[in-house]
Design a protein around this motif. Structure first.
Motif, mmCIF file in Angstrom:
data_model
loop_
_atom_site.group_PDB
_atom_site.id
_atom_site.type_symbol
_atom_site.label_atom_id
_atom_site.label_comp_id
_atom_site.label_asym_id
_atom_site.label_seq_id
_atom_site.Cartn_x
_atom_site.Cartn_y
_atom_site.Cartn_z
ATOM 1 N N ASP A 16 12.855 -12.541 -19.433
ATOM 2 C CA ASP A 16 11.398 -12.444 -19.599
ATOM 3 C C ASP A 16 10.767 -11.590 -18.501
ATOM 4 O OD1 ASP A 16 11.446 -14.132 -21.818
ATOM 5 O OD2 ASP A 16 11.330 -15.924 -20.579
ATOM 6 N N PHE A 17 11.462 -11.438 -17.366
ATOM 7 C CA PHE A 17 10.904 -10.710 -16.230
ATOM 8 C C PHE A 17 11.952 -9.765 -15.649
ATOM 9 C CE2 PHE A 17 8.997 -14.927 -16.475
ATOM 10 C CZ PHE A 17 7.646 -14.617 -16.570
ATOM 11 N N ASN A 18 11.497 -8.639 -15.084
ATOM 12 C CA ASN A 18 12.446 -7.749 -14.426
ATOM 13 C C ASN A 18 12.958 -8.393 -13.136
ATOM 14 O OD1 ASN A 18 10.687 -7.111 -12.163
ATOM 15 N ND2 ASN A 18 9.572 -5.727 -13.519
ATOM 16 N N ASN A 19 14.003 -7.817 -12.559
ATOM 17 C CA ASN A 19 14.663 -8.443 -11.410
ATOM 18 C C ASN A 19 13.730 -8.657 -10.226
ATOM 19 O OD1 ASN A 19 17.125 -8.705 -12.682
ATOM 20 N ND2 ASN A 19 17.964 -6.795 -11.886
ATOM 21 N N PHE A 20 12.923 -7.650 -9.895
ATOM 22 C CA PHE A 20 12.055 -7.781 -8.722
ATOM 23 C C PHE A 20 11.028 -8.902 -8.906
ATOM 24 C CE2 PHE A 20 8.565 -6.666 -5.832
ATOM 25 C CZ PHE A 20 9.276 -6.486 -4.646
ATOM 26 N N SER A 21 10.427 -8.961 -10.089
ATOM 27 C CA SER A 21 9.456 -10.038 -10.365
ATOM 28 C C SER A 21 10.141 -11.400 -10.323
ATOM 29 C CB SER A 21 8.813 -9.826 -11.742
ATOM 30 O OG SER A 21 8.092 -8.622 -11.779
ATOM 31 N N TRP A 22 11.356 -11.452 -10.869
ATOM 32 C CA TRP A 22 12.112 -12.720 -10.897
ATOM 33 C C TRP A 22 12.428 -13.177 -9.488
ATOM 34 C CZ3 TRP A 22 17.849 -13.462 -10.761
ATOM 35 C CH2 TRP A 22 18.209 -14.785 -11.067
ATOM 36 N N TYR A 23 12.984 -12.276 -8.654
ATOM 37 C CA TYR A 23 13.300 -12.634 -7.272
ATOM 38 C C TYR A 23 12.043 -13.076 -6.532
ATOM 39 C CZ TYR A 23 17.695 -10.107 -8.095
ATOM 40 O OH TYR A 23 18.896 -9.679 -8.592
ATOM 41 N N SER A 24 10.946 -12.391 -6.774
ATOM 42 C CA SER A 24 9.691 -12.703 -6.075
ATOM 43 C C SER A 24 9.219 -14.109 -6.401
ATOM 44 C CB SER A 24 8.605 -11.686 -6.456
ATOM 45 O OG SER A 24 8.984 -10.383 -6.101
ATOM 46 N N MET A 25 9.284 -14.473 -7.684
ATOM 47 C CA MET A 25 8.793 -15.789 -8.097
ATOM 48 C C MET A 25 9.676 -16.921 -7.591
ATOM 49 S SD MET A 25 7.155 -15.362 -11.904
ATOM 50 C CE MET A 25 8.445 -14.378 -12.637
ATOM 51 N N LEU A 26 11.001 -16.754 -7.711
ATOM 52 C CA LEU A 26 11.863 -17.862 -7.269
ATOM 53 C C LEU A 26 11.810 -18.014 -5.750
ATOM 54 C CD1 LEU A 26 14.939 -16.955 -6.009
ATOM 55 C CD2 LEU A 26 15.138 -16.078 -8.334
ATOM 56 N N PHE A 27 11.633 -16.890 -5.038
ATOM 57 C CA PHE A 27 11.584 -16.974 -3.584
ATOM 58 C C PHE A 27 10.259 -17.558 -3.105
ATOM 59 C CE2 PHE A 27 11.190 -15.308 0.735
ATOM 60 C CZ PHE A 27 12.404 -15.725 1.251
ATOM 61 N N SER A 28 9.148 -17.132 -3.714
ATOM 62 C CA SER A 28 7.832 -17.636 -3.307
ATOM 63 C C SER A 28 7.731 -19.138 -3.515
ATOM 64 C CB SER A 28 6.729 -16.926 -4.098
ATOM 65 O OG SER A 28 6.646 -15.573 -3.732
ATOM 66 N N ALA A 29 8.276 -19.615 -4.644
ATOM 67 C CA ALA A 29 8.223 -21.053 -4.919
ATOM 68 C C ALA A 29 9.204 -21.826 -4.061
ATOM 69 C CB ALA A 29 8.529 -21.307 -6.395
ATOM 70 N N GLY A 30 10.356 -21.200 -3.744
ATOM 71 C CA GLY A 30 11.430 -21.928 -3.079
ATOM 72 C C GLY A 30 11.255 -22.174 -1.608
ATOM 73 N N MET A 31 10.896 -21.129 -0.849
ATOM 74 C CA MET A 31 10.960 -21.301 0.595
ATOM 75 C C MET A 31 10.000 -20.430 1.391
ATOM 76 S SD MET A 31 14.698 -21.767 2.265
ATOM 77 C CE MET A 31 15.406 -22.943 1.161
ATOM 78 N N GLY A 32 9.116 -19.711 0.736
ATOM 79 C CA GLY A 32 8.243 -18.791 1.444
ATOM 80 C C GLY A 32 7.458 -19.435 2.569
ATOM 81 N N ILE A 33 6.929 -20.620 2.309
ATOM 82 C CA ILE A 33 6.115 -21.316 3.310
ATOM 83 C C ILE A 33 6.944 -21.682 4.532
ATOM 84 C CG2 ILE A 33 4.802 -23.428 3.753
ATOM 85 C CD1 ILE A 33 4.016 -23.357 0.776
ATOM 86 N N GLY A 34 8.155 -22.154 4.305
ATOM 87 C CA GLY A 34 9.014 -22.561 5.411
ATOM 88 C C GLY A 34 9.319 -21.418 6.357
ATOM 89 N N LEU A 35 9.505 -20.211 5.811
ATOM 90 C CA LEU A 35 9.802 -19.059 6.656
ATOM 91 C C LEU A 35 8.631 -18.733 7.576
ATOM 92 C CD1 LEU A 35 11.678 -16.589 4.274
ATOM 93 C CD2 LEU A 35 12.565 -18.481 5.617
#
Length: 526
Positions: free
Chosen positions: A88-107
């Protein structure tokens, strides 16, 4: 006949009502009774960690082994959504969404604070600052490395498989279909979904509250604004409003756009810090720190502090493992929702390897920039971290060029990551409380976004953030057991899926089933 009206709200009442009542009860108790309740939950958490800390360590390792197995096994070619499904999404959009939800705040929050704190107080006593620095990164990389992302990857894989390949609701109950069958739609299913909703709501509310405190610290550092409760409440209100706009816009226009913006801004922030900081030192640190992580991988991954007399691991590694486990249903459901059309091998590789590599580079660039100042006696970042972790990033930036500009980017990035967590969290709660529907009504999405913001403000004002955070950690034990059972359930489901695809392939090629082929397929199915 006229068109039927589209619902404004849609709630699966057996999940919504208990979750709402339990949430209201916990929040009321946390605010009304305050400190005694906080101390009770903290004591309960410490007792739990003393008793089952080793079990959490074992669980994390089992899930990592399972992730490696599923990636390289015969199941790796199975596509989520069926053989003809497309992403449903290209690779960059996919990586961005899973990373933002997963651990962005912790970093953002721990990018400077954690390496500096482990440097100042080494988890395992060592001689000299150089050895303390090495150990600081080894443990920081452990906490943000393959283990937590393997947990996210495995639960997300299970959600995606049972939703897109078995047409089951996008909900925790669906993970147990191979074991329980239609019983997942009854009492047991309601219980696990209620647990997931509560963990998600409490986790997001406490994260929003602590984020408000960090933004307040940043604004005080930059502009001298008093870090008051009013300022923090305003931050939560703004974050909630932006999250509401995002989720009303939908997954394609809102969450995806914001996630892509997040990752681009984070990459810019990272690159600027790499250039403005001690560049050669940072480049060499990236190479050495990653090497140190892999050298100590088995030792650190199985470390249980059994021969030490400190309680360091309870406050760090076990706390982190509990946090990732308790947080996993939220992150897993969101990642699953955006991952249709990818093979299991592509999915697990993308979910685990790229975010881990980015995390390693991030912690090295920001953490090593801080420790460079410490090692060369140019600033006391450790002292600042000891006083208030939320100021660590800004204290470090203040010792390098463009400090004001970089601090402004840091604050914007914090807000952006928090908005992404809030809107993705609202979507996840929507999925669960609407019975696993992938497209909840707008009214329901807005409702949960407002509830999360209201919860965070209530707990911040009432002083109950720490209490609720501790309560979330207590949920990690049952979720750890659920995750282990889930692996077996997923294995059973994937075996049947592989046989189904093999039969379909044979049928498409119009080959006559030989006795040997039939026997092979029956053995695979068993």
């Amino acid at each position: 006949m006229g068109k039927s009206k589209k619902k404004v709200f849609d709630f699966h009442l057996p999940v919504f009502i208990p979750a709402a009542l339990i949430t209201l009860l916990f929040v009321s108790v946390a605010i009304i009774f305050g400190e005694p309740v906080k101390e009770y939950f903290l004591d309960l958490r410490n007792q739990l960690y003393d008793s089952v800390g080793g079990f959490f360590v074992l669980t994390m390792n089992l899930l990592l082994v399972a992730a490696i197995f599923f990636t390289f096994s015969k199941f790796g070619k199975i596509k989520l959504g069926g053989p003809n499904a497309q992403p449903d999404f290209n690779n960059f959009s996919w990586y961005s969404m899973l990373f933002s939800a997963g651990m962005g705040i912790g970093l953002i929050y721990y990018g400077v604070a954690e390496p500096v704190q482990h440097f100042a107080i080494p988890p395992i006593p060592v001689d000299g600052e150089i050895n303390a620095t090495k150990q600081a990164f080894k443990f920081t990389f452990l906490h943000y490395g393959f283990h937590p992302w393997a947990v996210y990857g495995m639960i997300a894989l299970a959600f995606a498989f049972f939703t897109f390949n078995r047409n089951l609701p996008l909900s925790v109950r669906s993970l147990f279909y191979p074991l329980l069958g239609q019983k997942i739609h009854g009492f047991i299913g309601h219980v696990v979904d209620v647990m997931a909703v509560i963990a998600c709501l409490f986790g997001l509310a406490t994260t929003l509250g602590f984020g408000a405190q960090q933004v307040g610290a940043g604004l005080y550092f930059l502009f001298g604004w008093e870090n008051t409760l009013t300022l923090q409440v305003i931050f939560i209100a703004i974050t909630t409003s932006l999250a509401t706009i995002s989720i009303v816009s939908g997954l394609d226009k809102g969450v995806k756009v914001l996630s892509v913006l997040n990752i681009r801004m984070a990459l810019l922030f990272l690159l600027l810090m790499f250039i403005l900081g001690p560049t050669v030192f940072l480049f060499d640190s990236i190479i050495e720190n990653i090497g140190l992580y892999f050298q100590g991988f088995l030792e650190l991954g199985t470390y249980t502090e059994v021969y030490a007399e400190t309680k360091w691991q309870n406050n760090w590694t076990v706390f982190y493992w509990a946090w990732w486990i308790a947080w996993s249903p939220f992150v897993g459901i969101f990642i699953a929702r955006v991952s249709r059309g990818r093979t299991i091998r592509e999915f697990l590789t993308g979910v685990i390897i790229l975010p881990v590599l980015f995390s390693f580079i991030w912690f090295t660039v920001f953490g090593s920039s801080a420790l460079y100042l410490e090692l060369h006696k140019l600033a006391d970042i450790a002292g600042a971290v000891k006083l208030d972790k939320s100021t660590a990033l800004f204290e470090m930036l203040n010792n390098y060029p463009w400090s004001i500009f970089m601090s402004v980017i840091g604050i914007i990035l914090i807000i952006s990551f928090f908005v992404t967590s809030s809107d993705s969290g609202s979507l996840v709660v929507d999925f669960i409380t609407t019975g696993g529907k992938l497209d909840a009504p707008v009214g329901t999405r807005v409702f949960w976004a407002m509830v999360e913001g209201g919860l965070a403000i209530s707990l911040l004002v009432g002083g109950g953030l720490s209490t609720l955070q501790t309560a979330v950690m207590l949920a990690a034990l049952p979720f750890a057991i659920i995750l282990i059972v889930m692996v077996y359930s997923l294995f059973k489901g994937l075996k049947k899926e592989r046989v189904k695809q093999l039969r379909s392939r044979v049928k498409r090629k119009k080959r006559i089933h030989s006795t040997k082929m039939d026997k092979y397929l029956e053995e695979e199915e068993d």
